[in-house]
Design a protein around this motif. Structure first.
Motif, mmCIF file in Angstrom:
data_model
loop_
_atom_site.group_PDB
_atom_site.id
_atom_site.type_symbol
_atom_site.label_atom_id
_atom_site.label_comp_id
_atom_site.label_asym_id
_atom_site.label_seq_id
_atom_site.Cartn_x
_atom_site.Cartn_y
_atom_site.Cartn_z
ATOM 1 N N ARG A 1 4.087 6.148 -5.120
ATOM 2 C CA ARG A 1 4.376 6.190 -6.546
ATOM 3 C C ARG A 1 3.220 6.836 -7.331
ATOM 4 N N LEU A 2 1.996 6.533 -6.900
ATOM 5 C CA LEU A 2 0.849 6.967 -7.708
ATOM 6 C C LEU A 2 0.357 8.368 -7.377
ATOM 7 N N ALA A 3 0.600 8.837 -6.143
ATOM 8 C CA ALA A 3 0.063 10.151 -5.752
ATOM 9 C C ALA A 3 0.522 11.233 -6.717
ATOM 10 N N ARG A 4 1.732 11.075 -7.215
ATOM 11 C CA ARG A 4 2.275 12.082 -8.153
ATOM 12 C C ARG A 4 1.482 12.167 -9.447
ATOM 13 N N LEU B 1 1.657 7.673 5.231
ATOM 14 C CA LEU B 1 0.975 8.420 4.163
ATOM 15 C C LEU B 1 0.430 9.769 4.625
ATOM 16 N N ASP B 2 0.400 9.988 5.933
ATOM 17 C CA ASP B 2 -0.050 11.283 6.426
ATOM 18 C C ASP B 2 0.941 12.372 6.026
ATOM 19 N N ARG B 3 2.163 11.982 5.810
ATOM 20 C CA ARG B 3 3.163 12.931 5.338
ATOM 21 C C ARG B 3 3.744 12.370 4.043
ATOM 22 N N GLY B 4 4.326 13.213 3.284
ATOM 23 C CA GLY B 4 5.120 12.706 2.163
ATOM 24 C C GLY B 4 4.337 12.417 0.899
ATOM 25 N N LEU B 5 3.025 12.653 0.907
ATOM 26 C CA LEU B 5 2.291 12.512 -0.352
ATOM 27 C C LEU B 5 2.238 13.878 -1.036
ATOM 28 N N ASN B 6 2.012 13.842 -2.285
ATOM 29 C CA ASN B 6 1.651 15.034 -3.067
ATOM 30 C C ASN B 6 0.605 15.838 -2.282
ATOM 31 N N ARG B 7 0.852 17.111 -2.070
ATOM 32 C CA ARG B 7 -0.053 17.929 -1.242
ATOM 33 C C ARG B 7 -1.431 18.108 -1.852
ATOM 34 N N GLN B 8 -1.513 17.868 -3.121
ATOM 35 C CA GLN B 8 -2.817 18.088 -3.773
ATOM 36 C C GLN B 8 -3.736 16.877 -3.653
ATOM 37 N N VAL B 9 -3.219 15.815 -3.018
ATOM 38 C CA VAL B 9 -4.009 14.596 -2.841
ATOM 39 C C VAL B 9 -4.329 14.437 -1.358
ATOM 40 N N ILE C 1 0.824 -1.210 0.000
ATOM 41 C CA ILE C 1 0.000 0.000 0.000
ATOM 42 C C ILE C 1 0.864 1.268 0.000
ATOM 43 N N VAL C 2 1.837 1.337 0.906
ATOM 44 C CA VAL C 2 2.651 2.557 0.995
ATOM 45 C C VAL C 2 3.476 2.773 -0.279
#
Lengths: 280, 280
Positions: free
Chosen positions: B83-86, B108-116, B77-78
């Motif tokens: 990879r996909l959030a971008r 996943l609370d941190r480090g994802l694309n901010r727009q997601v 999942i992580v």
């Protein structure tokens, strides 16, 4: 064709009641007589078609019976057998249907009225449900009945018992009382101990709905405590051995998880998968 | 009324496939897109009505989706999320449906694309069966879905997720990731560990037919080892604690039986009965 003229069932719970219904449905006796201490159970047994007639007088119940089946909780089987054998007619058969066999068979192989032939039996069927209300004429259909004869068992009585259970659509298997108790400890009593323990260990849960896995793993913890403390105590040695074998595997699984050993963990789960799949 | 224009499901096993079928049946999306690494799984998912279209290209799959649901095994999942959030569109929602939550949500609370916007979810449904072939549009009906928001979860995304699962006929419950993992360790992961251990400990049995109690107590030992080693390892601490609590009760039960203490044994069985009966 009737196999026996009169069959008396002592104890009209789930097993005794289902047995009466199956015997009557298959016409294995001209008459089925039931004994229970409770008049309400006798009425319900008659209403459900489990017996032709019933009485709260155990000696009167066995009078004239060709076959007496003891379907009481395990720890009442020997006392009832000893008490009732004296009132049974010469040449008749006494059979118990207890879930443990070694202690019962050892006690009844000797010390009964010589004119009564004893056969130990265990129809491996049942459920967590209780009492005559849960009785079911199809309970035994297609399952196994284990007979546990010894050197003292009369061959003619063993043959009659075999015919009887086969006519009830059961597969008859012969085992020694000790082998029976070890096998049942591993395959029935141990799972019950685990289920009772898992259910008893529930602490307050924050889940609004119990996962199906937990419900399934504790279904048999709904089984009757009055039956099961007898079963556990009467097969104590074999059950303790089965519990200890489980505990050895349990410690190993805990160690594997504690070390975070993915390879060993995967191997343990794959082995469990394969062994479960191989069961019939 | 469609809740989302396009929903993409990443991973089309039992859960992902059932989810697609339920979404399409209830009309919760204009279009359901599926990703699997296997073309045969995509074909089967389409044939069974779980997706409108599928691709083996994960980035293409999430392109233009309003909601992406990660239904892969827990340990993928992580990596998939990162990879996909971008490739996800601004303002879209990313939701996982993993059976353990603390590690996934923390990552996943941190480090994802901010727009997601990420929301952790666990629809508590499933079975020992595997894969798209076992998928069932009614799998989630009437069960609970646990959402595990944190201080970082966007309120609008949480509201949309809540609406989504309610529309799938689930009862939505909010828990912290840690509370979720402790509760599931006790009520799902522990029973699975016991079942795997009991099945793995089978030695040669002399019984020609396995008692129903044993079959029931090992049914979930048929669960997929590849999913379950991940679940065990990703919730290791809570599961070890649950195993240790069980072991304490198990030792006590063994002691009671070993002493032949009928009164304490009866009390333990009665308590198990009562606690099981109290479950909903």
């Amino acid at each position: 064709m009737a196999v026996f003229d009169r069959i008396t069932i002592v104890g009209l719970g789930l097993i005794g009641g289902s047995l009466g219904m199956a015997i009557r449905r298959k016409g294995l006796a001209r008459e089925v007589v039931g004994f229970s201490r409770k008049p309400s159970t006798l009425r319900e047994a008659k209403r459900r078609g489990a017996i032709d007639q019933g009485t709260t007088d155990a000696r009167a119940a066995v009078d004239g019976a060709d076959l007496v089946v003891l379907a009481t909780p395990v720890d009442l089987i020997v006392p009832y057998a000893r008490r009732l054998a004296r009132s049974m007619k010469p040449g008749s058969i006494l059979m118990d249907v207890g879930s443990t066999k070694a202690k019962i068979v050892a006690a009844l192989d000797r010390g009964l009225n010589r004119q009564v032939a004893f056969v130990g039996a265990h129809p491996v069927a049942g459920s967590e449900q209780r009492g005559i209300a849960a009785a079911d004429a199809a309970l035994f259909d297609g399952s196994v009945c284990i007979l546990t004869p010894t050197a003292k068992t009369r061959p003619a009585a063993l043959r009659a018992a075999t015919r009887f259970w086969r006519r009830l659509n059961m597969r008859v298997v012969i085992m020694s009382p000790a082998a029976h108790d070890q096998a049942l400890a591993a395959m029935s009593h141990l799972p019950h101990a685990l289920a009772f323990c898992l259910a008893g260990a529930i602490s307050a849960t924050s889940l609004p709905q119990t996962p199906r896995s937990f419900l399934d793993m504790t279904r048999i913890a709904q089984s009757d405590p009055e039956l099961w403390d007898d079963i556990f105590l009467s097969n104590r040695r074999s059950i303790l051995a089965a519990m200890d074998r489980f505990t050895t595997h349990w410690r190993r699984l805990r160690g594997t998880l504690s070390r975070g050993d993915r390879r060993a963990l995967r191997a343990a789960l794959v082995r469990a998968n394969a062994r479960r799949d191989a069961l019939s």
